[in-house]
Design an enzyme around this catalytic site. Structure first.
Site, PDB file in Angstrom:
ATOM      1  N   CYS A 148     -53.511  40.506 -22.550  1.00  0.00           N
ATOM      2  CA  CYS A 148     -54.708  40.599 -23.405  1.00  0.00           C
ATOM      3  C   CYS A 148     -55.954  40.015 -22.749  1.00  0.00           C
ATOM      4  CB  CYS A 148     -54.447  39.925 -24.746  1.00  0.00           C
ATOM      5  SG  CYS A 148     -53.229  40.821 -25.719  1.00  0.00           S
ATOM      6  N   ASN A 164     -54.850  44.896 -32.636  1.00  0.00           N
ATOM      7  CA  ASN A 164     -54.950  44.342 -31.285  1.00  0.00           C
ATOM      8  C   ASN A 164     -54.734  45.460 -30.262  1.00  0.00           C
ATOM      9  OD1 ASN A 164     -54.611  43.037 -28.854  1.00  0.00           O
ATOM     10  ND2 ASN A 164     -53.203  41.479 -29.623  1.00  0.00           N
ATOM     11  N   HIS A 209     -61.336  38.204 -28.165  1.00  0.00           N
ATOM     12  CA  HIS A 209     -60.169  39.080 -28.227  1.00  0.00           C
ATOM     13  C   HIS A 209     -59.686  39.192 -29.675  1.00  0.00           C
ATOM     14  CE1 HIS A 209     -56.460  41.030 -27.414  1.00  0.00           C
ATOM     15  NE2 HIS A 209     -55.724  39.983 -27.705  1.00  0.00           N
TER      16      HIS A 209
HETATM   17  O1  UT7 Z   1     -52.927  39.211 -28.147  1.00  0.00           O
HETATM   18  C1  UT7 Z   1     -51.955  38.513 -27.453  1.00  0.00           C
HETATM   19  C2  UT7 Z   1     -51.674  37.221 -28.068  1.00  0.00           C
HETATM   20  N1  UT7 Z   1     -51.018  37.382 -29.355  1.00  0.00           N
HETATM   21  C3  UT7 Z   1     -51.430  36.696 -30.381  1.00  0.00           C
HETATM   22  O2  UT7 Z   1     -52.407  35.991 -30.293  1.00  0.00           O
HETATM   23  C4  UT7 Z   1     -50.590  36.747 -31.649  1.00  0.00           C
HETATM   24  C5  UT7 Z   1     -50.360  35.368 -32.160  1.00  0.00           C
HETATM   25  N2  UT7 Z   1     -49.512  35.311 -33.323  1.00  0.00           N
HETATM   26  C6  UT7 Z   1     -49.887  35.761 -34.544  1.00  0.00           C
HETATM   27  O3  UT7 Z   1     -50.938  36.364 -34.693  1.00  0.00           O
HETATM   28  C7  UT7 Z   1     -49.019  35.419 -35.715  1.00  0.00           C
HETATM   29  O4  UT7 Z   1     -48.053  34.470 -35.335  1.00  0.00           O
HETATM   30  C8  UT7 Z   1     -48.290  36.642 -36.361  1.00  0.00           C
HETATM   31  C9  UT7 Z   1     -49.321  37.536 -37.068  1.00  0.00           C
HETATM   32  C10 UT7 Z   1     -47.559  37.412 -35.309  1.00  0.00           C
HETATM   33  C11 UT7 Z   1     -47.324  36.134 -37.427  1.00  0.00           C
HETATM   34  O5  UT7 Z   1     -48.001  35.350 -38.391  1.00  0.00           O
HETATM   35  P1  UT7 Z   1     -47.444  33.898 -38.786  1.00  0.00           P
HETATM   36  O6  UT7 Z   1     -48.365  33.388 -39.815  1.00  0.00           O
HETATM   37  O7  UT7 Z   1     -47.293  33.106 -37.528  1.00  0.00           O
HETATM   38  O8  UT7 Z   1     -46.070  34.249 -39.442  1.00  0.00           O
HETATM   39  P2  UT7 Z   1     -44.622  33.668 -39.122  1.00  0.00           P
HETATM   40  O9  UT7 Z   1     -44.048  34.362 -37.930  1.00  0.00           O
HETATM   41  O10 UT7 Z   1     -44.692  32.170 -39.102  1.00  0.00           O
HETATM   42  O11 UT7 Z   1     -43.845  34.095 -40.416  1.00  0.00           O
HETATM   43  C12 UT7 Z   1     -44.185  33.557 -41.714  1.00  0.00           C
HETATM   44  C13 UT7 Z   1     -43.323  34.243 -42.744  1.00  0.00           C
HETATM   45  C14 UT7 Z   1     -41.849  34.246 -42.393  1.00  0.00           C
HETATM   46  O12 UT7 Z   1     -41.113  34.155 -43.596  1.00  0.00           O
HETATM   47  P3  UT7 Z   1     -40.509  32.754 -44.072  1.00  0.00           P
HETATM   48  O13 UT7 Z   1     -39.588  32.323 -42.969  1.00  0.00           O
HETATM   49  O14 UT7 Z   1     -41.667  31.846 -44.252  1.00  0.00           O
HETATM   50  O15 UT7 Z   1     -39.814  33.125 -45.346  1.00  0.00           O
HETATM   51  C15 UT7 Z   1     -41.616  35.598 -41.771  1.00  0.00           C
HETATM   52  O16 UT7 Z   1     -40.309  36.047 -41.880  1.00  0.00           O
HETATM   53  O17 UT7 Z   1     -43.708  35.631 -42.863  1.00  0.00           O
HETATM   54  C16 UT7 Z   1     -42.572  36.465 -42.574  1.00  0.00           C
HETATM   55  N3  UT7 Z   1     -43.050  37.627 -41.823  1.00  0.00           N
HETATM   56  C17 UT7 Z   1     -43.499  38.746 -42.414  1.00  0.00           C
HETATM   57  N4  UT7 Z   1     -43.600  39.126 -43.697  1.00  0.00           N
HETATM   58  C18 UT7 Z   1     -44.116  40.327 -43.948  1.00  0.00           C
HETATM   59  C19 UT7 Z   1     -43.159  37.756 -40.482  1.00  0.00           C
HETATM   60  N5  UT7 Z   1     -43.680  38.964 -40.181  1.00  0.00           N
HETATM   61  C20 UT7 Z   1     -43.893  39.584 -41.360  1.00  0.00           C
HETATM   62  C21 UT7 Z   1     -44.416  40.859 -41.692  1.00  0.00           C
HETATM   63  N6  UT7 Z   1     -44.502  41.183 -42.993  1.00  0.00           N
HETATM   64  N7  UT7 Z   1     -44.845  41.747 -40.775  1.00  0.00           N
END
Ligand code: UT7
Length: 331
Positions: free
Chosen positions: A116, A286, A256
């Site tokens: 990225c 993204n 970004h």
């Molecule tokens: O561009 C290159 C660099 N990349 C980035 O900068 C991406 C960086 N990461 C992110 O943007 C975020 O971490 C994500 C958008 C990928 C995920 O968001 P998050 O707030 O970190 O979510 P998480 O992985 O901590 O998950 C929180 C909850 C979990 O449920 P529990 O364990 O709290 O019950 C996940 O299972 O949300 C759940 N979850 C979802 N729910 C609905 C994870 N993905 C999804 C989804 N839809 N797509």
């Protein structure tokens, strides 16, 4: 002779017409519009559906858009840099094919891969050549067909990425406008958290790697998020301090587009008002190497000669950094 700065003198862009909305993703994986919107800021992305077209198709369209708008003669281009994480093929370069297709017959060309941060790093490369006085016209393209490496049954990644392309022309400027300063970094620990495991020299493609889904993007989102927030904000703040820029002095943050929350954290650290933060993540998601030039193209009319722009990116590797640039033209 006065000092040469490398200025952006034209921009162009292209996104494919097929739209993938949050509602459509609800039918594909266990997710919902509310979760995606609040956690990422994304509402929809563009997808290049034609299986016979690769990333070069997007990049060529963006370059042609720039050439048409600016009226430059492609035969005058010295170098075509193609920033991408999804080249048409591992060998030969997407840049070479693109340069020929757009009529840059006197240019040399190569691909540049930093996930990225590819476009940000490319800005540094283009600027260095121009400021050294070696070349006069460098076309930097950032394009990715992310849909070709995304597993649409993996909700951790398929909600984030989209396809798109942007392009910027770099030329010498003698008025002090253009590239001013940069802080670029990498940390190899990152490859554990954001990667495509197979298809390279470490783990060549095999029946096994295909069966194990190892040709798709894997991301430990939570870890990447933490690194992205602190590192992108750190370098952006540092470049402001080093150049005596307050939040009032910065006209626009060109960040970004990975997650609205990461961009918000960066702009907060920079003490910027919301209207100074360029944002189109809601429409494209993204697009990896294309996010920065897509922002420049979408907001081109608002950018004024002399404006102070701070660019910031964070991506796989890890790779990240910030560039301070003075905008060089009114459109
Ligand atoms: O561009 C290159 C660099 N990349 C980035 O900068 C991406 C960086 N990461 C992110 O943007 C975020 O971490 C994500 C958008 C990928 C995920 O968001 P998050 O707030 O970190 O979510 P998480 O992985 O901590 O998950 C929180 C909850 C979990 O449920 P529990 O364990 O709290 O019950 C996940 O299972 O949300 C759940 N979850 C979802 N729910 C609905 C994870 N993905 C999804 C989804 N839809 N797509």
């Amino acid at each position: 002779m006065s000092k040469i700065n490398a200025a952006i003198t034209a921009v162009g862009s292209f996104v494919p017409e097929d739209v993938l909305t949050n509602k459509m993703l609800e039918e594909m994986v266990d997710t919902n519009d509310e979760w995606i919107t609040t956690r990422t800021g994304i509402k929809e992305r563009r997808i290049l559906k034609d299986p016979l077209k690769g990333t070069s198709f997007l990049g060529i369209k963006a370059a042609q858009n720039l050439i048409e708008k600016s009226g430059i003669n492609p035969e005058e281009i010295d170098l075509v840099l193609f920033a991408t994480a999804t080249p048409d093929m591992p060998v030969a370069s997407t840049a070479a094919y693109t340069a020929s297709q757009i009529g840059a017959v006197n240019a040399f060309s190569y691909d540049l891969q930093a996930a990225c941060s590819s476009f940000l790093y490319g800005m540094s490369t283009a600027s260095a050549y121009i400021e050294a006085g070696r070349y006069k016209k460098i076309l930097l393209i950032g394009a990715d067909k992310m849909s070709s490496i995304i597993n649409y049954t993996d909700r951790a990644t398929c909600i984030i990425f989209g396809d798109g392309a942007g392009a910027a022309l770099f030329e010498p400027n003698h008025e002090g406008l253009g590239h001013q300063d940069e802080i670029l970094r990498t940390d190899g620990i990152g490859r554990n958290f954001l990667k495509i495991e197979a298809g390279g020299s470490l783990l060549p493609a095999s029946e096994e790697t295909v069966k194990n889904d190892q040709h798709y993007v894997y991301q430990d989102g939570k870890t990447v998020f933490k690194f992205a927030v602190s590192n992108m904000a750190d370098v952006s703040e540092k470049i402001m301090l080093r150049n005596n820029l307050s939040g009032d002095d910065v006209d626009f943050l060109v960040a970004h587009q990975a997650n609205k929350r990461i961009i918000d954290a960066t702009s907060k650290r920079m003490k910027l008002d919301n209207e100074k933060v360029l944002m189109n993540i809601q429409r494209y998601g993204n697009t990896t190497s294309a996010t920065l030039p897509l922002l420049l193209s979408d907001y081109e009319k608002q950018l004024k000669k002399g404006d102070n722009l701070v660019f910031a990116a964070f991506g796989g590797g890890f790779t990240w950094g910030s560039i301070y640039l003075k905008w060089a033209y009114n459109s």
